[in-house]
Design an enzyme around this catalytic site. Structure first.
Site, PDB file in Angstrom:
ATOM      1  CB  CYS A 151      -0.958  -0.010   1.180  1.00 25.58           C
ATOM      2  SG  CYS A 151      -1.997  -1.480   1.176  1.00 25.58           S
ATOM      3  CG  HIS A 284      -2.153   4.756   4.956  1.00 27.72           C
ATOM      4  ND1 HIS A 284      -1.935   4.612   3.607  1.00 27.72           N
ATOM      5  CD2 HIS A 284      -2.444   3.513   5.417  1.00 27.72           C
ATOM      6  CE1 HIS A 284      -2.086   3.334   3.267  1.00 27.72           C
ATOM      7  NE2 HIS A 284      -2.394   2.651   4.349  1.00 27.72           N
ATOM      8  CG  HIS A 318      -6.519   1.117   1.016  1.00 26.99           C
ATOM      9  ND1 HIS A 318      -5.507   1.609   0.209  1.00 26.99           N
ATOM     10  CD2 HIS A 318      -5.899   0.505   2.050  1.00 26.99           C
ATOM     11  CE1 HIS A 318      -4.338   1.295   0.736  1.00 26.99           C
ATOM     12  NE2 HIS A 318      -4.539   0.625   1.861  1.00 26.99           N
TER      13      HIS A 318
END
Lengths: 389, 365
Positions: A151, A284, A318
Site C-alpha cells: 500500500c 493514510h 483504499h
C-alpha cells in the site's frame, strides 16, 4: 535537498476522471460509493469504482494499465510534454499491487483441472509490467521499474524517482501508481476481516474498517532549473521523502509507530523544514482500528495535536498501490488551490487517538504539507509536498 | 559502491563456498521430470535443493513463510553475516532492496486454490499476506531487525539493475549507511508449466549462452543472491560496484571479463552478439543456475569473486559457434574489471561494471 518541481498531475478515482471533476467532488463532499460487482465476486462490500470512460482503453487489456495511462495523459498534458517524449531522458517509476501478479483465475482453473491452459493471460501479464507499459506507451527512455511495496508502493515510487532526478539519471520523472478493483484483494482483505460494511469513516470513533477502491495518479516532476528552462515554473513540488520499516509484523503496524515516525522525520529533514511548517496532513487513514490509532499517535507526536488531518480515502476508498500517489497528488493540489476538503466520514473524535480529522472545508495558507503511507510488510513512507514562496 | 558481503542460494546449494564450488566444478545436468516427481513431459529444471533451505535458526522468524521468502531471507542474512559489520552498522541506517521478476507466484496460486476450493469468503489470510511481493523484504527486516527503508521492485529484465541504482541513490543521499540489495525468484509447479509452454527447452539440459540464437534453449532455474553494499570499503570488500549503465557499449581494459546474462529466457538472443566488449574475455554462467529473469545477480556474484580471487572461471558450457574469446579454463588471471551485460527481447541493454578498487570510478548513465 532541492524541491523538485511538479509540472504535471494526473488523477483518476471514484472522486473523478480528472483534476477538475475530483476537486468538484471534494468541494461538494460527494462520495461515489458503489457495491462490489456480483460478476466479480459474491462478496458484497462497498467499493469506490471509477465510473465513466477512460481515455483510449484499447491501449492495454489491463484495467490497471488503462487507469495509469489515463492519468499519464492528463499529467503530460499539464506538463506541456505532449503525448510523446522524444529527445528527453525520462524515468518511469510506478507502484502497483494487482498488476504485479499472475493471478488470472480462469488460467489457473484450466491448468488445475486439465494440466494445460491457454497462454494468453500469461502473455498479457508479461506485457503488463506497469512501469514498462507506461514507458512504452509514453515513449520514455530512461530508468524504468515498478515498485511493489504493497500500500505504500506509489509513495515509494515517487521517492525513488526523486532520487533518480537528483542523481542525474533522468531529466523528467513520471511517477505514480495504479490499481484496479480485483477479486484477489477483495477476497484477501475480506479474509483479514478489515472491511467496513458501510462507507469508511477514517479517524472516526466508530470506524469499522476500510473500503477498497480503484484509481491511478501520476506526477510529472523535474529539477527546478529544467522546469524553468521549459517555462514551467511550478507552484508545487516534491520537497522530501522518508521511508522506514517496522520490522514487526507482516500485516499489522508496529504499535508504537516508530517506523512511521522515522519515515516522517526523515521526510521533514530532507525537505529542510521543522514540523511547525506543515499546514496539513493527508493521512493514510484507512479507517481500520489499528492504522488510524497508530498513525494518529505519530502525527500528534511529531506535528502536534492541532495539525489539520484528513484522509481522502473517504472519497476514493483504499486504492492499494495507487493510494500513495493519489494522496500525494491531492496534497499537491490542495497546496496549489489553497484549501482542503472535510475528511469524509469523520464525525466523532476517538478518545484513543490524540487528533481528529477536519470536519469542514478549510483554507490552508502555508507552504508545506505531508502525505503518509503505511503498508503490509511494515513499510512506512512519508512525502513532503511544498509550494513556492 | 563497495560489496561488503554476499549471500547466494541456488541450485548448487547455499553460501559463497557453494557458489564458488559450482564455478570451479562446472556444469552438471539439471533435474529431469522423473527425478523430481513432476508430470511426464515437463522440462528439466535447476531447483534449489531442500537441504540448502534447512536452517531453523535463521528461519525462526520466517517459519510460516513460503519458499520464495525463505530463499530471500537466507541469502540476505548470509550477506549480512558475511560482511561482519554487525557491530558497526546502525539497523536504522540499513536499507533493503529486493528485486524480483515474478514474485511469490506459488503462494499466489495457493491463494487461488483457496478461492476455487472454498469460495471467496473462506480463503486463507496467511496465503494472502504472503502472496504480496514485499513479504520477503518484510521477513528479512523482521529477521535482522532492519529499521531503514525497505523496497521491493519488479521488472522482467532489469529489476536487479534498478535495485543497485536505488541502493546507490540511498547511499549517496545519506539515507542509509549500508543497503542489502538482491534478487529472488522461485520456480513453482505452475511456472514450470508456463516455462515449458513459452520457452524452448534445452533437450540436452545445457543452456548455451554464446549461441546467440533467434530461439535460444532454456533450463528454468531459481534462487536468491544478496549483496551488502556500502559507500566506501568495509567488510569483506569483494569488489567495487563501479557503474550501472543503461547501455552496453562500455570500453573494456585489458584484463576485463564480460559476463553475458544470456540464459534462454529471452525469445531472441542475437542482440548479445552486438554488445561484446572488444578485448574482453567472455563468460556466461547461466548453465550453473538456470534460465532466470533475475540471473544478473548470480553473475555479479561471480564477477565479485573473480576480482577478489584474481581468477577467471571457465565457462561451464563452451559451445561457441561464433568463435568469440571465451574463458575456457579456470585459471589465475589479473582481472581488472568485470562487466555483466544483459539484453532484453527488445534489444535494450544494461551493464553492471565491477572493479577491484574504488579507483574504478563511477558514472551512472
Amino acid at each position: 535537498m532541492e524541491c523538485l518541481s511538479i509540472t504535471g498531475i494526473g488523477v483518476v478515482s471514484a472522486a473523478g476522471l480528472d483534476i477538475p471533476e475530483t476537486l468538484r467532488s471534494f468541494d461538494a463532499g460527494q462520495r461515489n460509493v458503489s457495491r462490489t460487482d456480483p460478476d466479480l465476486t459474491p462478496l458484497d462490500y462497498p467499493v469506490f469504482r471509477v465510473s465513466g470512460d477512460l481515455r483510449n482503453p484499447s491501449r492495454s487489456p489491463s484495467r490497471t494499465v488503462q487507469l495509469a495511462l489515463h492519468a499519464v495523459d492528463e499529467a503530460l498534458e499539464g506538463a506541456g510534454l505532449g503525448p510523446r517524449l522524444s529527445g528527453l531522458r525520462v524515468g518511469v517509476c510506478m507502484g502497483t499491487t494487482v498488476a504485479s501478479q499472475l493471478n488470472d483465475l480462469a488460467f489457473y482453473r484450466a491448468y488445475r483441472e486439465t494440466g494445460a491452459a491457454p497462454m494468453d493471460p500469461v502473455q498479457r501479464f508479461l506485457k503488463g509490467n506497469l512501469a514498462d507499459a507506461v514507458a512504452r506507451e509514453a515513449g520514455a527512455v530512461g530508468p524504468c521499474v515498478t515498485v511493489v511495496n504493497a500500500c505504500s508502493s506509489s509513495a515509494d515510487a515517487i521517492g525513488v524517482a526523486a532520487g533518480w532526478l537528483r542523481a542525474g539519471l533522468c531529466d523528467v520523472a513520471i511517477a505514480g501508481g495504479s490499481d484496479e478493483l480485483n477479486r484477489i484483494p477483495i477476497c484477501g482483505f475480506g479474509s483479514l476481516s478489515v472491511f467496513s460494511r458501510e462507507p469508511c469513516r477514517p479517524y472516526d470513533r466508530d470506524r469499522q474498517g476500510l473500503n477498497l477502491g480503484e484509481g491511478a495518479a501520476v506526477l510529472v516532476f523535474e529539477r527546478r532549473a529544467d522546469a524553468e528552462r521549459r517555462g514551467r515554473a511550478a507552484g508545487v513540488g516534491v520537497a522530501g521523502y522518508g521511508a522506514a520499516c517496522d520490522a514487526h509484523h507482516l500485516t499489522a503496524p508496529r504499535p508504537d509507530g516508530s517506523g512511521l515516525e522515522a519515515a516522517l522525520c526523515a521526510a521533514l529533514g530532507e525537505a529542510g523544514i521543522g514540523p511547525e511548517k506543515v499546514v496539513f496532513v493527508n493521512a493514510h487513514g484507512t479507517a481500520t482500528r489499528d492504522n488510524d490509532k497508530v498513525e494518529g499517535g505519530v502525527l500528534a507526536r511529531v506535528l502536534g495535536t492541532e495539525i489539520p488531518v484528513l484522509s481522502t480515502k473517504g472519497f476514493t476508498g483504499h486504492t492499494l498501490g495507487a493510494a500513495g500517489a493519489l494522496e500525494a497528488a491531492f496534497t499537491a493540489l490542495a497546496l496549489r488551490e489553497g484549501w482542503i476538503p472535510a475528511s469524509p466520514g469523520f464525525v466523532n473524535r476517538d478518545d484513543e487517538i490524540p487528533i481528529g480529522a477536519v470536519r469542514e472545508r478549510r483554507t490552508v495558507a502555508g507552504r508545506y504539507a505531508v502525505s503518509t503511507s503505511l503498508a503490509f510488510g511494515g513499510n512506512n513512507a512519508a512525502l513532503v509536498l511544498g509550494r513556492s514562496a | 559502491m563497495n560489496i561488503a558481503g554476499m549471500g547466494v542460494i541456488g541450485p548448487r546449494g547455499r553460501g559463497i563456498e557453494a557458489w564458488e564450488r559450482a564455478l570451479e566444478e562446472g556444469w552438471v545436468p539439471p533435474l529431469d521430470a522423473a527425478a523430481r516427481g513432476a508430470p511426464v513431459g515437463r522440462c528439466p529444471v535447476y531447483a534449489v535443493p531442500a537441504d540448502a533451505m534447512a536452517d531453523k535458526g535463521v528461519l525462526a522468524k520466517a517459519r510460516r513463510a513460503d519458499r520464495f521468502t525463505r530463499m530471500a531471507v537466507l541469502a540476505a542474512c548470509d550477506a549480512w553475516r558475511d560482511a561482519g559489520l554487525e557491530a558497526s552498522i546502525d539497523k536504522r541506517r540499513l536499507g533493503i532492496v529486493v528485486a524480483t521478476a515474478l514474485g511469490p507466484h506459488a503462494t499466489t496460486f495457493a491463494f487461488l486454490d483457496g478461492i476455487l476450493d472454498f469460495g471467496d469468503a473462506a480463503v486463507s489470510p496467511t496465503a494472502f499476506s504472503h502472496s504480496v511481493h514485499n513479504a520477503a523484504a518484510s521477513y528479512i527486516a523482521m529477521t535482522l531487525d532492519v529499521r531503514g527503508p525497505t523496497l521491493t521492485l519488479t521488472h522482467f529484465d532489469f529489476a536487479f539493475h534498478h535495485a543497485l541504482l536505488t541502493a546507490r541513490s540511498w547511499l549517496d543521499e545519506g539515507r542509509c549507511d549500508a543497503v542489502l540489495a538482491g534478487t529472488v525468484d522461485e520456480l513453482g509447479a505452475t511456472m514450470e508449466y508456463v516455462c515449458g509452454r513459452l520457452l524452448r527447452a534445452a533437450a540436452d539440459g545445457r543452456i548455451k549462452p554464446f549461441a546467440f540464437a533467434p530461439a535460444p534453449e532454456a533450463v528454468p532455474g531459481e534462487g536468491s543472491v544478496f549483496f551488502l553494499l556500502t559507500k566506501t570499503p568495509a567488510g569483506r570488500s569483494y569488489a567495487c560496484l563501479a557503474e550501472v549503465s543503461q547501455a552496453a557499449g562500455l570500453a573494456a581494459d585489458t584484463g576485463a571479463v564480460q559476463v553475458l546474462d544470456a540464459s534462454g529466457m529471452a525469445n531472441d538472443e542475437r542482440a548479445y552478439r552486438g554488445v561484446l566488449a572488444p578485448g574482453a574475455a567472455v563468460a556466461g554462467y547461466a548453465p550453473l543456475f538456470g534460465s532466470l529473469m533475475t540471473g544478473s545477480s548470480f553473475h555479479a556474484a561471480a564477477g565479485a569473486l573473480m576480482l577478489r580471487r584474481q581468477k577467471r572461471y571457465a565457462c561451464p558450457v563452451q559451445d561457441n559457434p561464433h568463435g568469440i574469446a571465451l574463458c575456457r579454463v579456470t585459471e589465475a588471471a589479473a582481472v581488472t574489471e568485470v562487466f555483466c551485460t544483459r539484453v532484453d527481447c527488445a534489444g535494450r541493454a544494461a551493464s553492471i561494471r565491477l572493479t577491484g578498487t574504488e579507483a574504478g570510478g563511477r558514472s551512472d548513465k
